[in-house]
Scaffold this motif. Sequence first.
Motif, PDB file in Angstrom:
ATOM      1  N   GLU A  44       0.827  -1.207   0.000  1.00  6.93           N
ATOM      2  CA  GLU A  44       0.000   0.000   0.000  1.00  6.93           C
ATOM      3  C   GLU A  44       0.862   1.258   0.000  1.00  6.93           C
ATOM      4  OE1 GLU A  44      -0.351  -2.517   2.264  1.00  6.93           O
ATOM      5  OE2 GLU A  44      -2.240  -3.412   1.629  1.00  6.93           O
TER       6      GLU A  44
ATOM      7  N   ALA B  36       2.461   1.558  -3.457  1.00  2.77           N
ATOM      8  CA  ALA B  36       1.462   1.953  -4.455  1.00  2.77           C
ATOM      9  C   ALA B  36       1.119   3.434  -4.328  1.00  2.77           C
ATOM     10  CB  ALA B  36       0.204   1.104  -4.318  1.00  2.77           C
TER      11      ALA B  36
ATOM     12  N   ASP C 158      -5.789   4.085 -10.267  1.00  2.00           N
ATOM     13  CA  ASP C 158      -6.535   2.828 -10.287  1.00  2.00           C
ATOM     14  C   ASP C 158      -5.605   1.617 -10.208  1.00  2.00           C
ATOM     15  OD1 ASP C 158      -8.968   4.119 -10.481  1.00  2.00           O
ATOM     16  OD2 ASP C 158      -8.949   4.106 -12.674  1.00  2.00           O
TER      17      ASP C 158
ATOM     18  N   GLU D  11      -3.514  -1.449  -9.030  1.00  2.00           N
ATOM     19  CA  GLU D  11      -3.786  -2.448  -8.009  1.00  2.00           C
ATOM     20  C   GLU D  11      -2.469  -2.924  -7.426  1.00  2.00           C
ATOM     21  OE1 GLU D  11      -6.365  -5.468  -9.461  1.00  2.00           O
ATOM     22  OE2 GLU D  11      -7.741  -4.019 -10.354  1.00  2.00           O
ATOM     23  N   TYR D  12      -2.557  -3.672  -6.334  1.00  2.00           N
ATOM     24  CA  TYR D  12      -1.347  -4.132  -5.668  1.00  2.00           C
ATOM     25  C   TYR D  12      -0.565  -5.098  -6.545  1.00  2.00           C
ATOM     26  CZ  TYR D  12      -3.513  -1.805  -1.783  1.00  2.00           C
ATOM     27  OH  TYR D  12      -4.087  -0.860  -0.990  1.00  2.00           O
ATOM     28  N   ASN D  13      -1.240  -5.732  -7.497  1.00  2.00           N
ATOM     29  CA  ASN D  13      -0.550  -6.590  -8.452  1.00  2.00           C
ATOM     30  C   ASN D  13       0.457  -5.777  -9.269  1.00  2.00           C
ATOM     31  OD1 ASN D  13       0.022  -8.986  -9.879  1.00  2.00           O
ATOM     32  ND2 ASN D  13      -1.342  -8.321 -11.511  1.00  2.00           N
ATOM     33  N   ASN D  14       0.124  -4.516  -9.553  1.00  2.66           N
ATOM     34  CA  ASN D  14       1.054  -3.646 -10.273  1.00  2.66           C
ATOM     35  C   ASN D  14       2.360  -3.498  -9.496  1.00  2.66           C
ATOM     36  OD1 ASN D  14      -1.802  -2.759 -11.031  1.00  2.66           O
ATOM     37  ND2 ASN D  14      -0.573  -1.782 -12.612  1.00  2.66           N
TER      38      ASN D  14
END
Length: 116
Positions: free
Chosen positions: A63, A66, A75, A77-80
């Motif tokens: 978090e 990000a 927009d 996501e944590y996958n990024n």
Amino acid sequence: MRALTRRNMNTLDGILTCGDLSLDTNTLILTCTRSGQNVRLSEKEYRILEYLIANQGQILTREQVALKVWGFDSDAEYNNVEVYMTFTRKKLAFVGSKTEIKAVRGVGYELRCYHV
């Protein structure tokens, strides 16, 4: 205050250092001082590594990364974060650095700088 002091100690004329790494803040070029290899980082890779260097030795959550790299209104996501951590790790390996980005299971990431 401690973070500002640490950041100032690791910055010299636009160069951030950590272990055997130097990161040029003007050109986004990452260099391993041990091997002499260098590579240009993407903006996101640069921002991730800059944030990790500024907070070396601390565990940063997905978090936190990000928010710092993509911003509050993004927009992303944590996958990024995971994908770009992989890209950044590959760049560290490419230049031959001993510095590592360690995943702390269930928590986040930590930069471990090794002076060689």
